[in-house]
Design a protein around this motif. Structure first.
Motif, PDB file in Angstrom:
ATOM      1  N   GLU A 488       0.833  -1.380  -0.058  1.00  0.00           N
ATOM      2  CA  GLU A 488       0.092   0.255   0.002  1.00  0.00           C
ATOM      3  C   GLU A 488       0.618   1.148  -0.152  1.00  0.00           C
ATOM      4  OE1 GLU A 488      -2.971   2.200   0.053  1.00  0.00           O
ATOM      5  OE2 GLU A 488      -3.561   0.112  -0.175  1.00  0.00           O
ATOM      6  N   ALA A 489       1.973   1.242   0.916  1.00  0.00           N
ATOM      7  CA  ALA A 489       2.582   2.640   0.721  1.00  0.00           C
ATOM      8  C   ALA A 489       3.889   2.472  -0.334  1.00  0.00           C
ATOM      9  CB  ALA A 489       3.503   2.030   2.494  1.00  0.00           C
ATOM     10  N   SER A 490       3.634   1.866  -1.187  1.00  0.00           N
ATOM     11  CA  SER A 490       4.772   1.750  -2.356  1.00  0.00           C
ATOM     12  C   SER A 490       4.199   2.301  -3.874  1.00  0.00           C
ATOM     13  CB  SER A 490       5.200   0.806  -2.520  1.00  0.00           C
ATOM     14  OG  SER A 490       4.191  -0.413  -3.072  1.00  0.00           O
ATOM     15  N   ASP A 491       4.991   2.836  -4.434  1.00  0.00           N
ATOM     16  CA  ASP A 491       4.818   3.417  -5.726  1.00  0.00           C
ATOM     17  C   ASP A 491       5.168   2.092  -6.847  1.00  0.00           C
ATOM     18  OD1 ASP A 491       4.431   5.903  -4.672  1.00  0.00           O
ATOM     19  OD2 ASP A 491       6.266   5.851  -4.173  1.00  0.00           O
ATOM     20  N   ILE A 492       5.550   1.056  -7.099  1.00  0.00           N
ATOM     21  CA  ILE A 492       5.967  -0.063  -7.650  1.00  0.00           C
ATOM     22  C   ILE A 492       5.948  -1.235  -6.860  1.00  0.00           C
ATOM     23  CG2 ILE A 492       8.052  -0.535  -9.337  1.00  0.00           C
ATOM     24  CD1 ILE A 492       8.422   2.277  -9.959  1.00  0.00           C
ATOM     25  N   ILE A 493       5.417  -1.898  -7.632  1.00  0.00           N
ATOM     26  CA  ILE A 493       5.657  -3.504  -7.047  1.00  0.00           C
ATOM     27  C   ILE A 493       6.049  -4.795  -8.419  1.00  0.00           C
ATOM     28  CG2 ILE A 493       3.940  -6.140  -6.428  1.00  0.00           C
ATOM     29  CD1 ILE A 493       1.798  -4.125  -5.717  1.00  0.00           C
ATOM     30  N   LEU A 494       7.224  -5.691  -7.659  1.00  0.00           N
ATOM     31  CA  LEU A 494       8.069  -5.938  -8.575  1.00  0.00           C
ATOM     32  C   LEU A 494       7.436  -7.480  -8.264  1.00  0.00           C
ATOM     33  CD1 LEU A 494      11.648  -5.588  -7.700  1.00  0.00           C
ATOM     34  CD2 LEU A 494      10.308  -4.011  -9.388  1.00  0.00           C
ATOM     35  N   LEU A 495       6.140  -7.765  -9.249  1.00  0.00           N
ATOM     36  CA  LEU A 495       5.487  -9.122  -9.544  1.00  0.00           C
ATOM     37  C   LEU A 495       6.042 -10.105  -9.838  1.00  0.00           C
ATOM     38  CD1 LEU A 495       2.950  -7.488 -12.235  1.00  0.00           C
ATOM     39  CD2 LEU A 495       2.811  -7.539  -9.487  1.00  0.00           C
ATOM     40  N   ASP A 496       8.081 -10.120  -9.823  1.00  0.00           N
ATOM     41  CA  ASP A 496       8.178 -11.335 -10.221  1.00  0.00           C
ATOM     42  C   ASP A 496       9.839 -11.437  -8.705  1.00  0.00           C
ATOM     43  OD1 ASP A 496       9.768  -9.746 -10.908  1.00  0.00           O
ATOM     44  OD2 ASP A 496       9.962 -10.484 -12.683  1.00  0.00           O
ATOM     45  N   ASP A 497       9.786 -10.351  -8.101  1.00  0.00           N
ATOM     46  CA  ASP A 497      10.438 -10.812  -6.774  1.00  0.00           C
ATOM     47  C   ASP A 497      11.834 -10.248  -7.017  1.00  0.00           C
ATOM     48  OD1 ASP A 497       8.340 -10.255  -4.866  1.00  0.00           O
ATOM     49  OD2 ASP A 497       8.692 -12.251  -4.364  1.00  0.00           O
ATOM     50  N   ASN A 498      12.272 -10.240  -8.709  1.00  0.00           N
ATOM     51  CA  ASN A 498      13.463 -10.155  -9.371  1.00  0.00           C
ATOM     52  C   ASN A 498      13.772  -8.649  -9.267  1.00  0.00           C
ATOM     53  OD1 ASN A 498      15.377  -9.891 -10.992  1.00  0.00           O
ATOM     54  ND2 ASN A 498      14.441 -11.455 -12.277  1.00  0.00           N
ATOM     55  N   ILE A 499      15.376  -8.453  -8.783  1.00  0.00           N
ATOM     56  CA  ILE A 499      15.738  -7.530  -8.750  1.00  0.00           C
ATOM     57  C   ILE A 499      16.281  -6.752  -9.704  1.00  0.00           C
ATOM     58  CG2 ILE A 499      18.094  -8.216  -7.741  1.00  0.00           C
ATOM     59  CD1 ILE A 499      19.165  -5.879  -7.082  1.00  0.00           C
ATOM     60  N   GLN A 500      16.442  -7.250 -11.280  1.00  0.00           N
ATOM     61  CA  GLN A 500      17.019  -6.973 -12.297  1.00  0.00           C
ATOM     62  C   GLN A 500      15.192  -6.010 -13.205  1.00  0.00           C
ATOM     63  OE1 GLN A 500      19.618  -8.348 -13.921  1.00  0.00           O
ATOM     64  NE2 GLN A 500      19.235  -6.670 -15.590  1.00  0.00           N
ATOM     65  N   SER A 501      14.154  -6.019 -12.419  1.00  0.00           N
ATOM     66  CA  SER A 501      13.024  -5.521 -12.505  1.00  0.00           C
ATOM     67  C   SER A 501      13.536  -3.608 -11.676  1.00  0.00           C
ATOM     68  CB  SER A 501      11.669  -5.872 -12.162  1.00  0.00           C
ATOM     69  OG  SER A 501      11.543  -7.606 -12.252  1.00  0.00           O
ATOM     70  N   ILE A 502      14.227  -3.505 -11.386  1.00  0.00           N
ATOM     71  CA  ILE A 502      14.402  -2.243 -10.759  1.00  0.00           C
ATOM     72  C   ILE A 502      15.672  -1.531 -12.494  1.00  0.00           C
ATOM     73  CG2 ILE A 502      15.849  -1.324  -9.182  1.00  0.00           C
ATOM     74  CD1 ILE A 502      14.877  -3.199  -7.024  1.00  0.00           C
ATOM     75  N   VAL A 503      16.359  -2.584 -12.802  1.00  0.00           N
ATOM     76  CA  VAL A 503      17.172  -2.250 -13.495  1.00  0.00           C
ATOM     77  C   VAL A 503      16.548  -1.610 -14.949  1.00  0.00           C
ATOM     78  CG1 VAL A 503      19.218  -2.760 -15.342  1.00  0.00           C
ATOM     79  CG2 VAL A 503      19.128  -3.763 -12.644  1.00  0.00           C
ATOM     80  N   THR A 504      14.846  -2.478 -14.791  1.00  0.00           N
ATOM     81  CA  THR A 504      13.702  -2.234 -16.082  1.00  0.00           C
ATOM     82  C   THR A 504      13.535  -1.330 -16.300  1.00  0.00           C
ATOM     83  OG1 THR A 504      13.836  -4.945 -16.489  1.00  0.00           O
ATOM     84  CG2 THR A 504      12.375  -3.413 -17.414  1.00  0.00           C
ATOM     85  N   ALA A 505      13.219  -0.429 -14.322  1.00  0.00           N
ATOM     86  CA  ALA A 505      12.139  -0.258 -14.272  1.00  0.00           C
ATOM     87  C   ALA A 505      13.011   1.265 -14.347  1.00  0.00           C
ATOM     88  CB  ALA A 505      11.888   0.072 -12.597  1.00  0.00           C
ATOM     89  N   ILE A 506      14.430   1.358 -14.128  1.00  0.00           N
ATOM     90  CA  ILE A 506      15.044   2.986 -14.380  1.00  0.00           C
ATOM     91  C   ILE A 506      15.379   2.713 -15.786  1.00  0.00           C
ATOM     92  CG2 ILE A 506      17.816   3.571 -14.748  1.00  0.00           C
ATOM     93  CD1 ILE A 506      17.600   1.870 -11.388  1.00  0.00           C
ATOM     94  N   LYS A 507      15.486   1.557 -16.450  1.00  0.00           N
ATOM     95  CA  LYS A 507      15.294   1.577 -17.931  1.00  0.00           C
ATOM     96  C   LYS A 507      14.133   2.483 -18.496  1.00  0.00           C
ATOM     97  CE  LYS A 507      14.386  -1.276 -20.996  1.00  0.00           C
ATOM     98  NZ  LYS A 507      14.352  -3.199 -20.827  1.00  0.00           N
ATOM     99  N   TRP A 508      13.441   2.312 -18.636  1.00  0.00           N
ATOM    100  CA  TRP A 508      12.154   2.629 -18.788  1.00  0.00           C
ATOM    101  C   TRP A 508      11.881   4.684 -18.260  1.00  0.00           C
ATOM    102  CZ3 TRP A 508       9.194   1.682 -22.281  1.00  0.00           C
ATOM    103  CH2 TRP A 508       9.325   0.269 -23.587  1.00  0.00           C
ATOM    104  N   GLY A 509      12.261   4.379 -16.940  1.00  0.00           N
ATOM    105  CA  GLY A 509      12.372   5.840 -16.456  1.00  0.00           C
ATOM    106  C   GLY A 509      13.060   7.202 -17.054  1.00  0.00           C
TER     107      GLY A 509
END
Length: 739
Positions: A488-509
């Motif tokens: 509830e407090a977060s802005d983004i939820i990683l559906l696959d619990d994969n840290i690589q998804s953080i890199v992907t989020a930064i790429k799109w950002g």
């Protein structure tokens, strides 16, 4: 049960109150930059509109003075001049900018969902692009959060974790000590093991199950009279069970160093209870150090049995009485629990570091485990030594003490935070890479401190206690396995619990940021050319070569259609090579400003040549000799068409905004939206030239004239290419000169 507080006064209520606070007035870094440039453009546009209206009015008044009378046509001319000035203002003010931002955010949000990243708030997409600090939770993010007992000591003796090679009395005591002092649950559903609750507790229950024990037989909730849950300060959990006044037991579990302080005896594998000596404790500490060096999480279990009076409690003890009674305990076992580092963690963190993001690990583990994890994830050098004490790894208690702690203020039901000693915090953060043995409050303290340094901060978390830090970060990131409060407090939820998804989020950002820059480069070039053309036309030929309707078509093409075209560019392979943008960085880089100036100068030059020498070049009547704008002319139609063609081809230029990107057509066929919009714009322009008539104030051109217009428009591609080659060549020669 005694209810001591409800609603917003309860612990969960306080967390919920915090995350439900409205922060709609807090602008994101990109919004602040866009507001700044929007203000600048608005001021310039207002001045230009005022100058054009004043100039045209002066010409009208001079004609009236010369004629000696004011008639209805003069009123109409003033009214037309005013409408044109307002049109200039409408064209210049970037009302399409919010559309471009929203489109880019929505487009990126959709793409991120396809890559297992659920974005709850649109703003989080673009904010991730500027992420400078990533405060990352170790458990569940860097590690798999799949706890498993791989080592165990009964008392201080090593035991076989697969087969209970101990006395049956020991098995019974161990089963009760674990089962009665945990709240997790492990059960089988259709042949699959499902775990509920704390993952460390689940690992202990799985250990009992591997020994063939049914922990439900030991967990008798009817006999439990008091339980003090685990908390980050005490690092311990305790439970008191009473069968009858003469048969009771007190159980504790927690960090071995905390539990060992409270133990005076230990259980041996043969079932005997003996006193713990200093040598025994030293031997245990040596083993714990070796386990920590192997990144094992350690937890100790102890108990005290006897009558209620012998244990030192009554039938209804409170928390303080429980704490006092947890002395003189019997050490039952110490477990070494493995939480494997994710396979992709090291690669993801190395990628993040290359992109300019500073990664800091936050963990409740001791410094030895933290050091091992840091080395495994390339955050620490292989030869790093914790004993060098260079503030690379700091304990939570030391961090809190040296920074002056977190100052909390509440006014009008709004909670605000600050740091006691900001100067000391600034000194510490330069070297800090891992915060070990930290509490949720330490995590919040680090988040608040980083934001106070004007950094863009992203925080990962999965527990209810992480809600405050997730809420206060620029971007809060929760795992799919996180608690509902953390999600509830977060802005983004990683559906696959994969840290690589953080890199992907930064790429799109970052791609959003690039898309906005592409759009601004295109729009500001159009603005500059249109303003100069109208201003010079108003001064030199007493009228603008572009009518209000034509300017509105340019505005439509520039704002809405260009926003659709340039806001839907996919990220390329080099998007992560750029550094994150800072909060105070101007959105228009020197390179983009140089592109705008070069294109504007070139386009203004071309259009002015057509304006002043077009009649001679194309063999047509000068537009200012006609009854413009009531009478359409080929001359001004050529000006209008060439102006639009220059913008259409410059739109292709703006797809690539890096100096080294020579081929502006690269990947153009992968973006069907862009191609479609270019075709639509070109088709509409043809329609307006040949069928616009009185509405668009256009005179049909012959095929040769139209082809010439297209050719002139295409020259903007050549100008950009020459400019890029020249800049690259200049910097290469400059670098060679320094060598």
């Amino acid at each position: 049960m005694i209810v001591c507080c409800v609603g917003s006064n309860s612990t969960i209520g306080k967390h919920l109150k915090l995350i439900l606070q409205q922060y709609s007035d807090e602008a994101t870094p990109l919004e602040e930059k866009l507001a700044q440039i929007g203000l600048h453009i608005g001021i310039i546009g207002t001045i230009a509109a005022a100058v054009i209206f004043t100039t045209l009015s002066i010409f009208i008044i001079s004609d009236v003075v010369e004629a000696g009378k004011w008639d209805d046509s003069d009123t109409e001319h003033v009214f037309t001049a005013f409408i044109f000035a307002i049109t200039i203002l409408v064209v210049v003010i970037p009302e399409g900018l919010p559309l471009a931002v929203t489109l880019s955010l929505a487009f990126s949000m959709k793409k991120m969902k396809e890559e297992k990243i659920f974005v709850k708030h649109l703003k989080a997409c673009e904010t991730m692009g500027g992420c400078q600090e990533l405060l990352i939770d170790k458990t569940g993010t860097l590690t798999k959060n799949e706890m498993k007992v791989i080592k165990a000591l009964i008392g201080i003796e090593k035991t076989n974790i697969r087969i209970p090679e101990v006395d049956s009395k020991v098995v019974s005591i161990l089963g009760a000590s674990v089962a009665r002092n945990t709240t997790a649950d492990v059960h089988s559903v259709d042949g699959n093991i499902e775990k509920a609750g704390n993952r460390t507790e689940c690992a202990l229950l799985m250990f009992l199950m591997h020994w063939g024990l049914n922990y439900h037989q030991y967990r008798n909730m009817k006999t439990q009279v008091m339980q003090v849950p685990f908390n980050s300060q005490a690092k311990m959990m305790s439970t008191f069970n009473v069968e009858n006044p003469d048969d009771a037991a007190l159980y504790i579990k927690g960090a071995p160093e905390r539990i060992m302080r409270r133990c005076t005896h230990m259980l041996k594998s043969d079932g005997n209870i003996v006193e713990i000596t200093s040598a025994d404790k030293e031997k245990v500490n040596e083993k714990l150090i070796r386990w920590s060096q192997k990144s094992l999480r350690t937890i100790a279990v102890a108990y005290k049995a006897g009558s209620v009076k012998e244990i030192g409690l009554n039938d209804n003890p409170n928390k303080d009485e429980m704490d006092k009674a947890t002395n003189g305990m019997v050490l039952v076992a110490i477990f070494g629990i493995e939480d494997p580092v994710r396979d992709e963690a090291k690669e993801a963190i190395e990628t993040l570091r290359k992109t300019g993001v500073t990664v800091r690990i936050i963990t409740g583990d001791n410094p030895d485990i933290a050091t091992r994890i840091g080395k495994n994830c390339s955050i620490l050098a292989d030869d790093y030594d914790y004993n060098t004490n260079n503030d690379t790894i700091i304990l939570g208690k030391d961090f809190d003490r040296r920074t002056g702690g977190l100052i909390v203020k509440e006014q009008d039901e709004v909670i605000s935070y600050s740091i006691g000693d900001e100067q000391e915090f600034k000194k510490m953060e330069e070297h800090l890479r891992i915060l070990a043995r930290c509490s949720p409050q330490d995590k919040l303290l680090l988040t608040i401190g980083m934001r106070g340094l004007e950094r863009i901060v992203a925080v990962t978390g999965d527990g209810t206690n992480d809600a405050a830090a997730l809420q206060r970060a620029d971007v809060g990131i929760a795992m799919m396995t996180a608690t509902p409060m953390a999600k509830e407090a977060s802005d983004i939820i990683l559906l696959d619990d994969n840290i690589q998804s953080i890199v992907t989020a930064i790429k799109w950002g970052r791609n959003i940021y690039f898309n906005i820059r592409r759009y601004l480069q295109f729009q500001l070039t159009v603005n500059a050319v249109a303003l100069f053309l109208c201003l010079i036309g108003a001064v030199a030929v007493k009228s603008s070569p572009l009518t209000a309707v034509q300017m509105l078509w340019v505005n439509l093409m520039m704002d809405s259609l260009a926003a659709l075209a340039l806001a839907t560019q996919d990220p390329d392979s080099k998007v992560l090579e750029s550094a994150p943008y800072g909060k105070n960085e101007y959105i228009l880089s020197p390179w983009i400003l140089a592109n705008i100036i070069i294109q504007s100068v070139y386009q203004v030059t071309i259009v002015l040549i057509v304006l002043f020498w077009g009649p001679d070049i194309f063999g047509c009547e000068a537009g200012w000799n006609s009854d413009w704008p009531e009478e359409e002319t080929v001359h001004y139609t050529l000006c209008f068409n060439i102006f639009v063609m220059l913008q259409l081809f410059n739109q292709i230029n703006c797809r690539k905004i890096r100096p080294e990107e020579y081929n502006v057509f690269s990947g153009i066929f992968d973006n069907w939206q862009f191609l479609t919009i270019i075709v639509v714009e070109f088709s509409l322009q043809i329609f307006f030239i040949y069928e616009g008539g009185d509405f668009m104030n256009t005179e049909p051109l012959d095929p040769f004239q139209f082809v010439i217009c297209v050719f002139i428009g295409a020259t903007t591609l050549l100008v950009t290419l020459i400019f890029k080659l020249g800049v690259i060549k200049y910097y290469e020669s400059k670098s060679a000169g320094h060598k």
